[in-house]
Motif scaffolding. Structure first.
Motif, PDB file in Angstrom:
ATOM      1  N   CYS A 150      -6.077  -4.276  67.997  1.00 60.33           N
ATOM      2  CA  CYS A 150      -5.608  -3.391  66.933  1.00 60.33           C
ATOM      3  C   CYS A 150      -4.092  -3.486  66.849  1.00 60.33           C
ATOM      4  O   CYS A 150      -3.389  -3.119  67.798  1.00 60.33           O
ATOM      5  CB  CYS A 150      -6.031  -1.949  67.211  1.00 60.33           C
ATOM      6  SG  CYS A 150      -5.407  -0.757  66.007  1.00 60.33           S
ATOM      7  N   GLU A 151      -3.591  -3.977  65.732  1.00 56.89           N
ATOM      8  CA  GLU A 151      -2.145  -3.986  65.483  1.00 56.89           C
ATOM      9  C   GLU A 151      -1.766  -2.612  64.952  1.00 56.89           C
ATOM     10  O   GLU A 151      -2.272  -2.178  63.921  1.00 56.89           O
ATOM     11  CB  GLU A 151      -1.796  -5.083  64.478  1.00 56.89           C
ATOM     12  CG  GLU A 151      -0.321  -5.161  64.125  1.00 56.89           C
ATOM     13  CD  GLU A 151       0.090  -4.120  63.100  1.00 56.89           C
ATOM     14  OE1 GLU A 151       1.021  -3.336  63.405  1.00 56.89           O
ATOM     15  OE2 GLU A 151      -0.527  -4.073  62.020  1.00 56.89           O
ATOM     16  N   ALA A 152      -0.858  -1.930  65.663  1.00 55.95           N
ATOM     17  CA  ALA A 152      -0.523  -0.550  65.296  1.00 55.95           C
ATOM     18  C   ALA A 152       0.974  -0.287  65.427  1.00 55.95           C
ATOM     19  O   ALA A 152       1.393   0.791  65.843  1.00 55.95           O
ATOM     20  CB  ALA A 152      -1.318   0.420  66.167  1.00 55.95           C
ATOM     21  N   PHE A 153       1.774  -1.266  65.075  1.00 62.27           N
ATOM     22  CA  PHE A 153       3.224  -1.111  65.157  1.00 62.27           C
ATOM     23  C   PHE A 153       3.771  -0.381  63.933  1.00 62.27           C
ATOM     24  O   PHE A 153       3.165  -0.385  62.856  1.00 62.27           O
ATOM     25  CB  PHE A 153       3.902  -2.481  65.267  1.00 62.27           C
ATOM     26  CG  PHE A 153       3.676  -3.175  66.580  1.00 62.27           C
ATOM     27  CD1 PHE A 153       3.844  -2.513  67.782  1.00 62.27           C
ATOM     28  CD2 PHE A 153       3.295  -4.509  66.613  1.00 62.27           C
ATOM     29  CE1 PHE A 153       3.644  -3.157  68.997  1.00 62.27           C
ATOM     30  CE2 PHE A 153       3.094  -5.169  67.816  1.00 62.27           C
ATOM     31  CZ  PHE A 153       3.267  -4.490  69.009  1.00 62.27           C
ATOM     32  N   ASP A 154       4.956   0.212  64.095  1.00 56.98           N
ATOM     33  CA  ASP A 154       5.657   0.848  62.978  1.00 56.98           C
ATOM     34  C   ASP A 154       6.554  -0.141  62.237  1.00 56.98           C
ATOM     35  O   ASP A 154       6.719  -0.049  61.023  1.00 56.98           O
ATOM     36  CB  ASP A 154       6.533   2.009  63.487  1.00 56.98           C
ATOM     37  CG  ASP A 154       5.716   3.198  63.959  1.00 56.98           C
ATOM     38  OD1 ASP A 154       4.580   3.352  63.487  1.00 56.98           O
ATOM     39  OD2 ASP A 154       6.220   3.962  64.799  1.00 56.98           O
ATOM     40  N   VAL A 155       7.156  -1.054  62.972  1.00 54.25           N
ATOM     41  CA  VAL A 155       8.184  -1.939  62.412  1.00 54.25           C
ATOM     42  C   VAL A 155       7.527  -3.173  61.788  1.00 54.25           C
ATOM     43  O   VAL A 155       6.757  -3.876  62.460  1.00 54.25           O
ATOM     44  CB  VAL A 155       9.185  -2.367  63.502  1.00 54.25           C
ATOM     45  CG1 VAL A 155      10.241  -3.307  62.932  1.00 54.25           C
ATOM     46  CG2 VAL A 155       9.842  -1.130  64.127  1.00 54.25           C
ATOM     47  N   PRO A 156       7.801  -3.465  60.512  1.00 50.63           N
ATOM     48  CA  PRO A 156       7.146  -4.599  59.844  1.00 50.63           C
ATOM     49  C   PRO A 156       7.313  -5.925  60.575  1.00 50.63           C
ATOM     50  O   PRO A 156       6.368  -6.723  60.639  1.00 50.63           O
ATOM     51  CB  PRO A 156       7.826  -4.631  58.470  1.00 50.63           C
ATOM     52  CG  PRO A 156       8.251  -3.219  58.227  1.00 50.63           C
ATOM     53  CD  PRO A 156       8.640  -2.681  59.571  1.00 50.63           C
ATOM     54  N   GLU A 157       8.494  -6.173  61.132  1.00 43.70           N
ATOM     55  CA  GLU A 157       8.719  -7.440  61.830  1.00 43.70           C
ATOM     56  C   GLU A 157       7.807  -7.580  63.044  1.00 43.70           C
ATOM     57  O   GLU A 157       7.335  -8.679  63.359  1.00 43.70           O
ATOM     58  CB  GLU A 157      10.186  -7.555  62.254  1.00 43.70           C
ATOM     59  CG  GLU A 157      11.169  -7.712  61.105  1.00 43.70           C
ATOM     60  CD  GLU A 157      11.470  -6.406  60.383  1.00 43.70           C
ATOM     61  OE1 GLU A 157      12.100  -6.467  59.303  1.00 43.70           O
ATOM     62  OE2 GLU A 157      11.075  -5.325  60.881  1.00 43.70           O
ATOM     63  N   ASN A 158       7.560  -6.468  63.727  1.00 44.55           N
ATOM     64  CA  ASN A 158       6.667  -6.507  64.888  1.00 44.55           C
ATOM     65  C   ASN A 158       5.218  -6.746  64.462  1.00 44.55           C
ATOM     66  O   ASN A 158       4.457  -7.435  65.156  1.00 44.55           O
ATOM     67  CB  ASN A 158       6.773  -5.208  65.680  1.00 44.55           C
ATOM     68  CG  ASN A 158       8.139  -5.023  66.317  1.00 44.55           C
ATOM     69  OD1 ASN A 158       8.887  -5.989  66.484  1.00 44.55           O
ATOM     70  ND2 ASN A 158       8.479  -3.797  66.670  1.00 44.55           N
ATOM     71  N   LYS A 159       4.848  -6.163  63.326  1.00 49.48           N
ATOM     72  CA  LYS A 159       3.509  -6.402  62.792  1.00 49.48           C
ATOM     73  C   LYS A 159       3.308  -7.891  62.516  1.00 49.48           C
ATOM     74  O   LYS A 159       2.298  -8.486  62.908  1.00 49.48           O
ATOM     75  CB  LYS A 159       3.303  -5.608  61.497  1.00 49.48           C
ATOM     76  CG  LYS A 159       3.223  -4.104  61.659  1.00 49.48           C
ATOM     77  CD  LYS A 159       3.112  -3.432  60.298  1.00 49.48           C
ATOM     78  CE  LYS A 159       2.928  -1.931  60.425  1.00 49.48           C
ATOM     79  NZ  LYS A 159       1.613  -1.571  60.998  1.00 49.48           N
ATOM     80  N   THR A 160       4.274  -8.470  61.827  1.00 51.00           N
ATOM     81  CA  THR A 160       4.178  -9.881  61.460  1.00 51.00           C
ATOM     82  C   THR A 160       4.108 -10.764  62.694  1.00 51.00           C
ATOM     83  O   THR A 160       3.306 -11.708  62.759  1.00 51.00           O
ATOM     84  CB  THR A 160       5.383 -10.277  60.589  1.00 51.00           C
ATOM     85  OG1 THR A 160       5.393  -9.467  59.409  1.00 51.00           O
ATOM     86  CG2 THR A 160       5.313 -11.740  60.193  1.00 51.00           C
ATOM     87  N   LEU A 161       4.942 -10.455  63.683  1.00 51.01           N
ATOM     88  CA  LEU A 161       4.949 -11.248  64.912  1.00 51.01           C
ATOM     89  C   LEU A 161       3.575 -11.245  65.562  1.00 51.01           C
ATOM     90  O   LEU A 161       3.036 -12.304  65.925  1.00 51.01           O
ATOM     91  CB  LEU A 161       5.998 -10.695  65.878  1.00 51.01           C
ATOM     92  CG  LEU A 161       6.176 -11.428  67.216  1.00 51.01           C
ATOM     93  CD1 LEU A 161       7.611 -11.273  67.716  1.00 51.01           C
ATOM     94  CD2 LEU A 161       5.213 -10.918  68.298  1.00 51.01           C
ATOM     95  N   LEU A 162       2.988 -10.052  65.719  1.00 54.73           N
ATOM     96  CA  LEU A 162       1.706  -9.968  66.420  1.00 54.73           C
ATOM     97  C   LEU A 162       0.590 -10.639  65.628  1.00 54.73           C
ATOM     98  O   LEU A 162      -0.206 -11.404  66.188  1.00 54.73           O
ATOM     99  CB  LEU A 162       1.340  -8.513  66.697  1.00 54.73           C
ATOM    100  CG  LEU A 162       0.013  -8.332  67.443  1.00 54.73           C
ATOM    101  CD1 LEU A 162       0.076  -8.942  68.833  1.00 54.73           C
ATOM    102  CD2 LEU A 162      -0.388  -6.866  67.523  1.00 54.73           C
ATOM    103  N   VAL A 163       0.532 -10.369  64.336  1.00 54.73           N
ATOM    104  CA  VAL A 163      -0.534 -10.960  63.524  1.00 54.73           C
ATOM    105  C   VAL A 163      -0.462 -12.481  63.575  1.00 54.73           C
ATOM    106  O   VAL A 163      -1.473 -13.163  63.810  1.00 54.73           O
ATOM    107  CB  VAL A 163      -0.453 -10.450  62.072  1.00 54.73           C
ATOM    108  CG1 VAL A 163      -1.361 -11.278  61.161  1.00 54.73           C
ATOM    109  CG2 VAL A 163      -0.845  -8.976  62.006  1.00 54.73           C
TER     110      VAL A 163
END
Length: 241
Positions: A150-163
């Motif tokens: 489950c990707e559940a980050f607040d920061v868009p850059e962190n979301k992109t990195l994980l995905v």
């Protein structure tokens, strides 16, 4: 997440000490209930067949903020057997507008505080924590054994990195991500969709925080519960969004 500019913590030493004492003084929940009683109650609601699948599931949650803490609470309540919480941040007072923490948790690491709070719901869920920052280099090590991430980050850059890292490094893992949940626009704009074979997306996909309409508990909670529901569907072999 850093404390937002403009907010200055004002607790005095006595209040800080009282929070710490409350956090460390929480009673052992295993003295309040048996594993059998909790499982019998879950089976009463879910049936044995459904609960057995939930018991055996392994879900990793990347980020323990408004999305991740709410997802973790939902999955703990239905008895998902194994959770892995990953976050490097501490709870601050501004988090309490949407995240599943309490005054006693302010100043504690989110992973540790959330694990303690989940234990007050079901102390027999296996909750593993890693209090680290997710990077491209540690994604495979952190999440390689999860059935669902489950990707559940607040920061868009962190979301992109994980995905991107999961899709490239762990292509067989099921991934549930979210974006577009700020403010108080209609919940009817929020949806869950299947992006690719193992990748699911929740949110409206566009609403970012702005002054006066930032991240707030109701709408963040709607998206988080859509993530939790999609995770539940995957555990129960329902792969369509």
């Amino acid at each position: 997440m850093p404390i937002p500019a403009g907010f200055t913590p004002s607790a005095d030493d006595a209040q800080l000490a009282a929070r710490d004492a409350a956090f460390h003084g929480t009673p052992d929940p295993t003295t309040l209930v048996s594993e059998r009683e909790i499982r019998d109650a879950l089976i009463e609601r879910h049936t044995e067949a459904t609960q057995s699948k939930l018991d055996n599931a392994h879900v990793a949650i990347a980020g323990c903020g408004g999305l991740g803490s709410t997802v973790a609470v939902a999955l703990t309540r239905i008895g998902v057997g194994h959770l892995h919480l990953v976050d490097f941040d501490r709870v601050d007072m501004t988090n309490l507008n949407r995240q599943q923490y309490f005054l006693k948790d302010v100043g504690q690491y989110k992973t540790e505080a959330l694990r303690a709070n989940l234990a007050q719901i079901n102390p027999f869920v296996d909750v593993r924590i890693d209090t680290v920052k997710v990077t491209d280099e540690n994604v495979a090590e952190l999440f390689g054994d999860a059935d669902i991430i489950c990707e559940a980050f607040d920061v868009p850059e962190n979301k992109t990195l994980l995905v991107n890292a999961v899709l490239e490094q762990l292509p067989d893992a099921k991934l549930v991500s979210a974006s577009g949940m700020a403010g108080f626009r209609s919940s009817n704009l929020i949806s869950t969709r299947r992006v690719s074979r193992n990748f699911y997306f929740c949110g409206d996909g566009e609403t970012a925080p702005v002054p006066g309409a930032g991240l707030m508990a109701p709408r963040v909670g709607v998206v988080a519960c859509q993530e939790a529901n999609m995770i539940t569907r995957l555990i129960l072999d329902e792969e369509d969004a």
